[in-house]
Design a protein around this motif. Structure first.
Motif, PDB file in Angstrom:
ATOM      1  N   GLY A 176       0.807  -1.218   0.000  1.00  0.00           N
ATOM      2  CA  GLY A 176       0.000   0.000   0.000  1.00  0.00           C
ATOM      3  C   GLY A 176       0.836   1.262   0.000  1.00  0.00           C
ATOM      4  N   TYR A 177       0.157   2.384   0.048  1.00  0.00           N
ATOM      5  CA  TYR A 177       0.838   3.682  -0.016  1.00  0.00           C
ATOM      6  C   TYR A 177       1.653   3.898   1.251  1.00  0.00           C
ATOM      7  N   ASP A 178       2.760   4.605   1.079  1.00  0.00           N
ATOM      8  CA  ASP A 178       3.759   4.688   2.138  1.00  0.00           C
ATOM      9  C   ASP A 178       3.397   5.780   3.149  1.00  0.00           C
ATOM     10  N   LEU A 179       2.398   5.509   3.984  1.00  0.00           N
ATOM     11  CA  LEU A 179       1.996   6.489   4.982  1.00  0.00           C
ATOM     12  C   LEU A 179       3.111   6.797   5.992  1.00  0.00           C
ATOM     13  N   PRO A 180       3.947   5.816   6.365  1.00  0.00           N
ATOM     14  CA  PRO A 180       5.032   6.171   7.283  1.00  0.00           C
ATOM     15  C   PRO A 180       5.895   7.330   6.752  1.00  0.00           C
ATOM     16  N   ARG A 181       6.167   7.325   5.448  1.00  0.00           N
ATOM     17  CA  ARG A 181       6.961   8.422   4.903  1.00  0.00           C
ATOM     18  C   ARG A 181       6.172   9.721   4.861  1.00  0.00           C
ATOM     19  N   LEU A 182       4.863   9.608   4.632  1.00  0.00           N
ATOM     20  CA  LEU A 182       4.035  10.816   4.611  1.00  0.00           C
ATOM     21  C   LEU A 182       4.022  11.460   5.996  1.00  0.00           C
TER      22      LEU A 182
ATOM     23  N   ALA B 158      -9.194   3.696   3.590  1.00  0.00           N
ATOM     24  CA  ALA B 158      -9.787   4.964   3.162  1.00  0.00           C
ATOM     25  C   ALA B 158      -8.715   6.063   3.165  1.00  0.00           C
ATOM     26  N   ALA B 159      -7.826   6.016   4.159  1.00  0.00           N
ATOM     27  CA  ALA B 159      -6.760   7.019   4.223  1.00  0.00           C
ATOM     28  C   ALA B 159      -5.843   6.888   3.006  1.00  0.00           C
ATOM     29  N   GLN B 160      -5.546   5.637   2.638  1.00  0.00           N
ATOM     30  CA  GLN B 160      -4.698   5.446   1.453  1.00  0.00           C
ATOM     31  C   GLN B 160      -5.420   5.934   0.197  1.00  0.00           C
TER      32      GLN B 160
END
Lengths: 357, 399, 480
Positions: A145-151, C437-439
């Motif tokens: 998934g998208y790299d939320l830790p980096r965000l 949802a956040a992604q």
């Protein structure tokens, strides 16, 4: 009002209420990185000290999961008991894990071990509107998934409050020592360049106006004083008095690593105090007036870089970030999604639409 | 399930097609993909196109023909393929199909070139003589550029160069005189005979001689190819070893057994001949003269990929004292590809120019090339860039 | 083809010329696959060569409201480059120019079609290399690496792609060009560069990448350890890390895999061993000596049978060839394969290997294991013949159970291949509704119209905007 939630649910509940009421919130961990961004007046200060639990430490896996209010020093202490360390962390034992991640404060060993964002595997945040959101994963490698830790690393509390983080630890080195030499600025820069060119992966090569500091890590055979240097302690860095009549602060410039020697020499010529992390492009510069801020930023820009105020009182923080970042509209949409009411640390959002003069 | 293959003809088999797992590791090894960046001109794409035909979703005309025509059949992809897909076998079978499906006039043109001329020694020699005269009169300047770049340098004197019927003592080694080799590369034959004598063979040049059928097979003209194979088998099978100084021909003759497997009268004889084939660089002769200095080495696809020959060329040259210099292009195909440079001139020209630049970059005064198609392409592209680097068969260099 | 793509085709043909817009049925069908077993339907294929051309194509697609699917070399294993339902495939294979190496800053801008291995080859004479080294590195493109945040054996010590991408130039879905990150570190604002890497082409098309180049280590040693049980080998992996050594690479191969590979590379691998570990240590000579001693000591106390140290560069290259061609070598066993690349905590390796063994035995499928043991990144490869529907069904079932077993052991879905289509519907195993949802919100911030590589990564139905709603509004199992 000071708010001290005890766990992540309370944290989320508090933020939900703040969003409903439109109350502006500042987030406070160890307080070491709170003088950042444009000045703003919070209605509430949200403390993270209640979230101070060690959730899971798996030494054999070299990962540790802690709550956001845990002190950096506590992580280092626990890890060292198992022969491990967190080399990306700054030398700020009293700062909180959530704080140094939110502010993206990397330690001086960045040259060898990378920036702090590389050590964050999984993050759990309470968003501005009070949701609990997890990103990343606790394994040492993940592209799920998208790299939320980096965000979230470096988001300065404008998206949510980091309530939990899983960090990747490293074995403590067999040997590590700091070395130093003192002298004229130009000589120090030259000496640092020599170390960078001669040694394979030095851990830190730090230059100030009157000294050079080198950290070497590895096996004892390799951890020996570079020519002309003697063993010493890690440098303390620039210290800014938090009160007093004269406005003082620190800027962090980021320039191409190869431009750092020229920038350092120029700062020395201008009589400024600085700490240049050679090889990384990072340079901390002491500033006292808004004119200093503008001058240092101009200098960084001249060297194809940028500079922001990372500590300082309000007078220095009229324009702490400089020009709007690339992709500012994307950043605004991300912020709107996580903090739709815009209650979280509004002054710390670098891509705010219009900066009041 | 009905397939799109034309019935009654050889076609890529389902089992062979199934060996490809579409991993794509072959892509960078393919010279045409390197130039076009198109999946349609990659080995994986061509196999996928064959699968589409196999599944009845496409036919062997139009785009399918174009995609397979673009293939050089260099088989560099086979070396890169971890699944060992028999790509050479697939593309040859696909070409049998596309040839059969081609409109009659176009087929005739291609046949006239491949089978019509190459199949008949007299026609070859006649064409060669015509070319020699034209080149002597510089009439070849009138040819389109791509044909000029694909044409060997031929002289009547070279064509008439005498080759002794027998020389030396020892086991009998018969030489394949071939087609293009015979008119444009008799000095290579000469050097090969000398090398055979030095290696202790009785070198025999058969009376009539002729084409091995490789060009016909690569173009999908399997009937012509089989007829030529039978002629060569009859001519050469009495020898102890059959020596071939053209990489394309030695590679092809080693497949005679497969080519004639379904022909009960010839299958065994074909296998025996295939087993007796030696490429000239494999004969391990002592050098005829010392060579000092640098020699650039071009690996023919039909050596490197089809036969795994590479070290032998270098060993031959080093034995004479030469310093071998590999080309910095990763051994990519030079674009000659049999008669590819006539049929697909644009890609062939890019590849030829790349190869010439890589050879020039070595700084060597001579480049070793063990295949006539490559030699023609490389020589012409070197000259087009104003380079006078000598292009020689490795045995010529040490002769 | 719909009217909108018909009109789009005319405009794209005008822009790129007929040679760089593929419209024929057969050509398009070749672009409806990648390295995975996912198949789709391709509308058009455009082959731009410059950033300006990409931007122009993107503007046209934006105006036509057509989906865009970026494609590199098409070696991906999760269907990430597969157009699922028409749309414009943007093949970046012709964008393969490499800029001048910035030696002083150890970096280089490259176009996305440049192949991974070609970067290291081109900079080797400067004593530098590009560290991430996926096993497909000879064929996979930098653009694809950025899309999947690709890994590789040496990522254990050197880090994955995102740690080696300093900046990206990206064409946004509306055709605007933006440069994120750069050679100067830590620009103010959110780390959008970090989000673009690993976003599998769902946020824009990366048209140039600023790669960090890493000095070649002064010394390297490669060792092959062989074991009579997978459990012992797994334990050694853990013990090496616990002993304080992070090798440059630490790879495991089981017996099935070893036999398939050995037949292809003839590297002299012991085919009677239950498991092999390929361990590489690098650094200064002293570091290498120390690390080698630790590895040997740990291995000996855990029942290693032999320790083979590569004696020269040729032997080292051969051992690595054995490792890196492993996937393709599976075709020697069965014509196709199906795999996941789950990650588990290193401490659970023994358990997960046992679980994989049980699952594949129960389903009666052949599993070959070759993986990045050092970071717990598995690659259980199930060999199958897709023309056998029953075997295919069993393989899929086994794959499904393996994913669930890994997650149950605290693992996650992908270590380096990405989510694509194949693992999309497993996302709810590791993320809840709010997480997803956040992604979706992050994705929408880049691509408000949802036209970039749609239906990848996030399960169908995941939307930004429902955030904060109670989970009970979504029926359980909706995404699965």
């Amino acid at each position: 009002m000071d708010l001290r939630p005890d766990d992540r649910e309370e944290m989320a509940e508090t933020l939900r209420a703040a969003t409903a009421d439109g109350r502006i919130v500042d987030v406070r961990g160890g307080g070491l990185h709170s003088r950042r961004g444009r000045p703003f007046t919070p209605d509430d200060i949200l403390h993270t000290h209640g979230l101070a639990r060690i959730v899971d430490y798996v030494p054999d896996d070299m990962t540790i999961t802690v709550e956001g209010g845990v002190a950096v020093g506590e992580v280092l202490r626990l890890a060292s008991e198992c022969g491990q360390g967190w080399p990306q962390a700054p030398s700020q034992p009293d700062a909180t894990v959530g704080g140094v991640l939110a502010a993206a404060v990397s330690g001086r060993r960045r040259l060898r071990f990378g920036p702090i964002r590389d050590s964050l595997l999984e993050v759990v945040v309470a968003t501005g509107d009070g949701r609990i959101v997890k990103g990343g994963g606790r394994t040492v490698k993940s592209v799920t998934g998208y790299d939320l830790p980096r965000l979230f690393t470096g988001s300065l509390g404008t998206l949510g409050v980091i309530v939990q983080a899983t960090l990747r630890l490293w074995p403590l080195p067999i040997a590590e020592r700091w070395f130093t030499a003192r002298g004229e600025a130009a000589d120090m820069v030259a000496m640092a360049q020599g170390v960078l060119g001669d040694l394979h992966r030095p851990t830190a090569v730090i230059v100030g106006p009157h000294a050079v500091h080198v950290c070497l890590t590895g096996v004892p055979e390799d951890v020996v004083p570079p020519a002309g240097m003697i063993e010493a302690a890690e440098p303390t860095g620039l210290v800014v008095p938090s009160d007093g009549g004269v406005a003082t602060g620190i800027m962090e410039a980021g320039v191409p690593p190869a431009s750092l020697p020229a920038l350092a020499r120029r700062l020395a010529d201008d009589g400024r105090d600085y700490e240049a992390w050679m090889g990384t492009g990072i340079c901390h510069v002491a500033v006292s007036t808004p004119a200093d801020v503008a001058a240092v930023r101009d200098l960084a820009t001249l060297h194809a870089g940028h500079a922001q105020v990372i500590d300082g009182d309000e007078a220095l923080r009229g324009d702490p970030f400089g020009p709007a970042p690339a992709g500012a509209d994307i950043m605004r949409r991300i912020r709107d999604a996580f903090d739709p009411a815009g209650i979280l640390c509004p002054g710390r959002f670098a891509a705010a639409e219009a900066v009041p003069a | 399930m009905s397939t799109g293959w034309m019935p009654g003809l050889p076609a890529p088999t389902r089992d062979d097609l199934n060996t490809c797992v579409q991993c794509g590791l072959c892509l960078p090894s393919c010279p045409t993909f390197r130039i076009t960046g198109l999946e349609t001109s990659s080995p994986r794409g061509r196999i996928a196109a064959m699968r589409a035909v196999q599944a009845g979703e496409a036919t062997v005309t139009g785009d399918f023909t174009r995609f397979t025509d673009e293939c050089l059949a260099c088989r560099a992809c086979e070396a890169a393929c971890p699944s060992s897909v028999p790509y050479g076998r697939l593309i040859e079978a696909a070409r049998v199909q596309t040839e059969a499906a081609r409109p009659a006039p176009e087929r005739l043109m291609r046949r006239a070139g491949i089978a019509g001329i190459m199949g008949h020694r007299r026609m070859v020699r006649l064409a060669g003589a015509g070319l020699a005269v034209a080149q002597a009169l510089r009439l070849d300047r009138l040819l389109p550029r791509h044909l000029r770049l694909a044409t060997p340098r031929v002289t009547l004197r070279g064509m008439r160069m005498a080759l002794p019927a027998t020389s030396g003592e020892g086991p009998t080694a018969m030489l394949l005189t071939g087609c293009v080799m015979d008119i444009a590369f008799r000095p290579v034959h000469r050097a090969t005979i000398d090398a055979l004598v030095r290696a202790g063979y009785r070198a025999v040049v058969p009376g009539a001689g002729g084409c091995c059928g490789a060009l016909a097979a690569h173009a999908g003209e399997l009937d012509s190819a089989r007829a030529l194979a039978r002629a060569r088998i009859a001519e050469l099978e009495s020898a102890d070893v059959i020596v071939v100084d053209s990489a394309g021909c030695s590679a092809h003759m080693r497949t005679y057994g497969h080519l004639l497997a379904d022909d009960p009268a010839w299958a065994t004889r074909a296998q025996a001949v295939a087993a007796a084939v030696r490429d000239a660089v494999e004969i391990d002769a002592p050098p005829g003269r010392p060579v000092d200095g640098r020699v650039a080495v071009h690996d023919a696809c039909h050596h490197l990929h089809a036969q795994g020959i590479g070290a032998e060329v270098r060993r031959t040259l080093r034995a004479a004292g030469a310093t071998c210099v590999d080309l910095g292009d990763g051994g990519r195909c030079c674009g000659a590809g049999g008669i590819y440079n006539v049929l697909e001139p644009e890609i062939a020209e890019d590849l030829g120019a790349q190869k010439a630049h890589a050879i020039i970059a070595t700084g060597a005064p001579v480049v070793a090339v063990a295949n006539p198609g490559c030699a023609i392409q490389i020589r012409n592209h070197l000259r087009a860039l104003g380079s006078d680097i000598d292009v020689r068969h490795p045995l010529e260099i040490v002769d | 083809m719909t009217t909108s793509t018909g009109a789009l085709a005319d405009r794209l043909r005008h822009l790129l010329g007929p040679d760089r817009l593929l419209e024929g049925d057969l050509a398009r069908s070749l672009y409806s696959h990648d390295g995975s077993i996912v198949g789709g339907a391709c509308g058009l294929v455009a082959l731009p060569e410059t950033t300006d051309e990409v931007a122009a194509c993107m503007r046209l697609a934006h105006e036509a409201g057509v989906d865009v699917i970026p494609r590199g070399s098409g070696t991906g294993l999760t269907g990430g480059a597969v157009p699922l339902d028409g749309g414009l495939v943007m093949s970046l294979a012709r964008m393969r120019e490499m800029g001048d190496v910035d030696v002083a800053n150890s970096c280089v801008w490259v176009q996305p079609g440049v192949l991974n291995l070609d970067v290291s080859t081109a900079v080797a004479h400067l004593g530098l290399h590009y560290a991430p080294d996926p096993s497909s590195q000879q064929a996979c493109s930098i653009g694809g690496n950025v899309g999947t945040n690709a890994g590789g054996p040496h990522c254990l010590a050197y880090g994955v792609t995102v740690q080696h991408v300093l900046g990206v130039e990206m064409v946004r879905p509306d055709g605007e060009v933006v440069v994120l990150g750069g050679v100067a570190p830590d620009p103010p604002g959110y780390d959008l560069r970090g989000l673009v890497v690993g976003a599998e082409g769902t946020v824009g098309i990366v048209t140039r990448v600023l790669l960090r180049l890493t000095p070649l280590p002064p010394d390297v040693r490669t060792m092959l350890l062989d074991f009579l049980s997978v459990t012992e080998a797994s334990a050694v992996v853990q013990a090496i890390i616990a002993a304080g050594v992070i090798p440059a690479a630490l790879e495991m191969m089981d017996r099935n895999m070893t036999m398939a590979v050995e037949e292809f590379v003839h590297a002299g691998l012991p085919t009677d061993a239950a498991a092999l570990l390929l361990v590489e240590v690098d650094g200064t000579a002293a570091e290498v000596d120390t690390a080698t001693a630790v590895v040997e000591r740990v291995a000996r106390t855990h029942g290693v049978r032999t320790v083979r140290v590569a004696q020269d560069e040729d032997e080292r290259a051969l051992l690595w060839k054995a490792r890196k061609t492993a996937f393709g070598a599976v075709a020697r066993v069965k014509p196709s394969y199906y795999l996941h690349d789950c990650v588990v905590p290193r401490t659970r390796l023994v358990e997960v290997m046992a679980a994989i063994g049980e699952i594949t035995a129960r389903e009666g499928v052949m599993c070959l294991n070759v993986f990045h043991a050092g970071d717990g990144n598995l690659h259980p490869i199930i060999a199958l013949d897709r023309s056998d529907p029953d075997e295919t069904e069993r393989a899929m079932r086994a794959g499904d159970q393996i994913v669930r077993a890994c997650v149950a052991l605290g693992g996650t879905l992908s270590g380096e291949h990405g989510i694509g289509v194949e693992k999309r519907d497993y996302m709810p195993l590791v993320f809840d509704h709010d997480d997803l949802a956040a992604q979706a919100c992050v994705r929408r911030a880049f691509d408000p119209d949802g036209r970039m590589n749609p239906d990848k990564i996030l399960p169908t139905g995941t939307r930004c905007g429902e955030v904060g709603l109670a989970d009970t509004q979504v029926p359980e199992g909706t995404w699965i």
